[in-house]
Write a protein that holds these residues in place. Sequence first.
Motif, mmCIF file in Angstrom:
data_model
loop_
_atom_site.group_PDB
_atom_site.id
_atom_site.type_symbol
_atom_site.label_atom_id
_atom_site.label_comp_id
_atom_site.label_asym_id
_atom_site.label_seq_id
_atom_site.Cartn_x
_atom_site.Cartn_y
_atom_site.Cartn_z
ATOM 1 N N VAL A 349 0.837 -1.208 0.000
ATOM 2 C CA VAL A 349 0.000 0.000 0.000
ATOM 3 C C VAL A 349 0.873 1.259 0.000
ATOM 4 O O VAL A 349 0.593 2.237 -0.706
ATOM 5 C CB VAL A 349 -0.945 -0.017 1.216
ATOM 6 C CG1 VAL A 349 -1.699 1.296 1.327
ATOM 7 C CG2 VAL A 349 -1.925 -1.182 1.113
ATOM 8 N N LYS A 350 1.934 1.246 0.774
ATOM 9 C CA LYS A 350 2.842 2.402 0.812
ATOM 10 C C LYS A 350 3.505 2.621 -0.554
ATOM 11 O O LYS A 350 3.762 3.771 -0.949
ATOM 12 C CB LYS A 350 3.914 2.187 1.883
ATOM 13 C CG LYS A 350 3.385 2.290 3.312
ATOM 14 C CD LYS A 350 4.501 2.043 4.321
ATOM 15 C CE LYS A 350 3.975 2.137 5.758
ATOM 16 N NZ LYS A 350 5.042 1.856 6.747
ATOM 17 N N LYS A 351 3.800 1.531 -1.271
ATOM 18 C CA LYS A 351 4.402 1.678 -2.600
ATOM 19 C C LYS A 351 3.447 2.363 -3.564
ATOM 20 O O LYS A 351 3.868 3.171 -4.405
ATOM 21 C CB LYS A 351 4.825 0.307 -3.140
ATOM 22 C CG LYS A 351 6.081 -0.244 -2.485
ATOM 23 C CD LYS A 351 6.547 -1.507 -3.168
ATOM 24 C CE LYS A 351 7.854 -2.000 -2.551
ATOM 25 N NZ LYS A 351 8.382 -3.204 -3.233
ATOM 26 N N HIS A 352 2.141 2.040 -3.465
ATOM 27 C CA HIS A 352 1.159 2.728 -4.309
ATOM 28 C C HIS A 352 1.148 4.226 -4.013
ATOM 29 O O HIS A 352 1.112 5.056 -4.932
ATOM 30 C CB HIS A 352 -0.236 2.141 -4.065
ATOM 31 C CG HIS A 352 -0.441 0.783 -4.650
ATOM 32 N ND1 HIS A 352 -0.292 0.525 -6.000
ATOM 33 C CD2 HIS A 352 -0.790 -0.399 -4.082
ATOM 34 C CE1 HIS A 352 -0.541 -0.756 -6.229
ATOM 35 N NE2 HIS A 352 -0.846 -1.339 -5.083
ATOM 36 N N ILE A 353 1.179 4.572 -2.727
ATOM 37 C CA ILE A 353 1.118 5.980 -2.332
ATOM 38 C C ILE A 353 2.394 6.711 -2.757
ATOM 39 O O ILE A 353 2.345 7.827 -3.295
ATOM 40 C CB ILE A 353 0.904 6.089 -0.812
ATOM 41 C CG1 ILE A 353 -0.438 5.453 -0.418
ATOM 42 C CG2 ILE A 353 0.950 7.542 -0.361
ATOM 43 C CD1 ILE A 353 -0.671 5.365 1.077
ATOM 44 N N GLU A 354 3.548 6.089 -2.530
ATOM 45 C CA GLU A 354 4.814 6.715 -2.897
ATOM 46 C C GLU A 354 4.944 6.875 -4.411
ATOM 47 O O GLU A 354 5.466 7.888 -4.895
ATOM 48 C CB GLU A 354 5.987 5.890 -2.352
ATOM 49 C CG GLU A 354 6.128 5.922 -0.842
ATOM 50 C CD GLU A 354 6.389 7.328 -0.317
ATOM 51 O OE1 GLU A 354 7.075 8.106 -1.023
ATOM 52 O OE2 GLU A 354 5.897 7.650 0.775
ATOM 53 N N ALA A 355 4.467 5.879 -5.153
ATOM 54 C CA ALA A 355 4.537 5.981 -6.612
ATOM 55 C C ALA A 355 3.690 7.148 -7.116
ATOM 56 O O ALA A 355 4.083 7.864 -8.051
ATOM 57 C CB ALA A 355 4.073 4.671 -7.250
ATOM 58 N N HIS A 356 2.521 7.355 -6.502
ATOM 59 C CA HIS A 356 1.681 8.494 -6.899
ATOM 60 C C HIS A 356 2.361 9.815 -6.553
ATOM 61 O O HIS A 356 2.287 10.790 -7.322
ATOM 62 C CB HIS A 356 0.316 8.401 -6.207
ATOM 63 C CG HIS A 356 -0.637 9.478 -6.618
ATOM 64 N ND1 HIS A 356 -0.697 10.704 -5.996
ATOM 65 C CD2 HIS A 356 -1.553 9.526 -7.623
ATOM 66 C CE1 HIS A 356 -1.614 11.451 -6.578
ATOM 67 N NE2 HIS A 356 -2.151 10.767 -7.567
ATOM 68 N N LYS A 357 3.034 9.887 -5.409
ATOM 69 C CA LYS A 357 3.744 11.113 -5.029
ATOM 70 C C LYS A 357 4.863 11.431 -6.007
ATOM 71 O O LYS A 357 5.116 12.605 -6.330
ATOM 72 C CB LYS A 357 4.306 10.972 -3.619
ATOM 73 C CG LYS A 357 3.255 11.017 -2.514
ATOM 74 C CD LYS A 357 3.906 10.892 -1.148
ATOM 75 C CE LYS A 357 2.864 10.933 -0.033
ATOM 76 N NZ LYS A 357 3.495 10.786 1.309
ATOM 77 N N LEU A 358 5.554 10.408 -6.490
ATOM 78 C CA LEU A 358 6.623 10.642 -7.459
ATOM 79 C C LEU A 358 6.073 11.137 -8.792
ATOM 80 O O LEU A 358 6.695 11.961 -9.462
ATOM 81 C CB LEU A 358 7.428 9.355 -7.662
ATOM 82 C CG LEU A 358 8.286 8.890 -6.476
ATOM 83 C CD1 LEU A 358 8.919 7.541 -6.780
ATOM 84 C CD2 LEU A 358 9.369 9.921 -6.155
ATOM 85 N N ARG A 359 4.912 10.618 -9.178
ATOM 86 C CA ARG A 359 4.311 11.050 -10.438
ATOM 87 C C ARG A 359 3.704 12.454 -10.323
ATOM 88 O O ARG A 359 3.766 13.237 -11.270
ATOM 89 C CB ARG A 359 3.232 10.054 -10.880
ATOM 90 C CG ARG A 359 3.761 8.712 -11.336
ATOM 91 C CD ARG A 359 2.681 7.904 -12.033
ATOM 92 N NE ARG A 359 1.585 7.560 -11.149
ATOM 93 C CZ ARG A 359 1.499 6.439 -10.456
ATOM 94 N NH1 ARG A 359 2.497 5.553 -10.518
ATOM 95 N NH2 ARG A 359 0.462 6.188 -9.701
#
Length: 538
Positions: A349-359
């Motif tokens: 779940v954290k990877k989904h959130i972090e990936a969105h922050k990077l985008r």
Amino acid sequence: MIKHSPDQLEISDFMDPYLGGLNPNNRWIIMAKEIPWSQLKRIYERNMSFDKGARPKPARLVIGALIIKHKYKLSDRETIEQIKESPYLQYFVGLHKFQHDQVFDSSLFPTIRKRLTIKDFNDLSHLLQSHDVSIDEQSELRDEKGVESDTNSNKPEIENSISVDATVAVQEIPYPTDLDLINKARIESEKIIDILWEFVKTDSKKPRSYRQKAQKEFLALTRKKKKGADFWRAANRKQLQYLHRNIGHIHRLLDQIKVGIPLNKRFLKLLYVIQEVYRQQMEMIEEKKNTVGFRIVNLYQPHIRPIIRGKSGANVEFGAKISISIDQGYSYIDHHDFEAYYEGEEEIVKKHIEAHKLRHPHTKLNGIVGDKIYGNRNAREVYDQNDITFVGSPLGAPPKDPEKIKEREENKVIHQKLRSHVEGKFGQTKRGYGLNNIKARRSDTTNSWIGAIFFIANLERFMKGIFFDLFFNIYKYDLWALVTSIIEAGIGQPNFKGNKETFFKQTLISVIRGSFPILVLGLRNEYFTVNCDRPRGA
């Protein structure tokens, strides 16, 4: 009257339609003009060396060939042949004139797949998303409509949200059984013995492997009709005895070699895999169990693992498990692994959130749409820490209050509609682009193959955004007549009261998303006033 014509024209008599130039309305011409090639080139070349090695192929040629290959699900060789035969495809990949030669050899495709990672394809997709005109239109719509003050706060927040889910990219391998796996390991071990014996060749006799007897027993076992658990255990043990003897012969032959090893990389790798297969199979037989850690199911692709899915069509799938997120219609692979994992755990779940922050570093993520797996208590703690609303099934027993039951059912309908985007993306990539039949053999090329499939799906989404702007300017009046006739046929004569320009844009956005009938019915109260006393057709 029947006119007779010759069976075959001469090449010189064939009328060439391309003498007058290519058709500017061809889909490949339009796509070539809209794709930001120069920016894609920078992403492709960022991991390449400019002062070492041979001169690389142009980035547009390589990326264009990958697009053609995965869009039509072609083999490497067939892709090159299609490009060689079509002037439109040659224009698409950046050639300046038609040529009858191959643009490059098909054996270069594996090298290209080794070079491009999933992260590279995610970046290519994000570049397309940043150039999507339909997303700008949607943001303008939100600015025009504004935020209503009397909005029901109990409704789930869906703006600036992503939909997440996981699936398996099924590898193209034969359905594995333990007996077939052991038999293939035995055959490959016999080949290794032959190679080592040719290198050693002492005065003693060649080690006996009983290959003919083992093969005859294997065939006899496969022909038996009644096969219980005890039968399989005995059959596997019998074949493992032959394999154990061959492994011993290989070790003794290797001990006789003083300098170097006459095995190439392929057979060296196979030797390591064969010994691990023997260890795993013996462990399952001796401990009378059906599972083992890091279980090998294919001798030539030892990275492939069985993934328990629990689906009605296939309880077990073999391939890489991927977790994706749908962001404004674009899909991104946020996590992938060949080992089975629980997609609802905190780290995923954290990877989904972090990936969105990077985008989107300047945009806050408001909501995550997922199934029950993503709504567990540990995941909800992560959502609360990041001030994110989870749109999904609530925890706890169903309510007894009629109003709360009604509210829960309304939220359930909204959740199902939002979930349809990610499920549709899986259907598109599996049926349309071959995500359920990955043909790469290495782990890195498999990841590249999967990334390329989602990039093609995102490219299709990007081109729909291009056509959005085109159709809005050309067909908006025809669209208005169509929508009016649909609603009039269903509920009477509409009297338009809203912003017609806004309605056109939102209707076209719904067409892009594939939900046009739902939009017409869902927005009729917002954009129309209906005289219900007026008879239909009056």
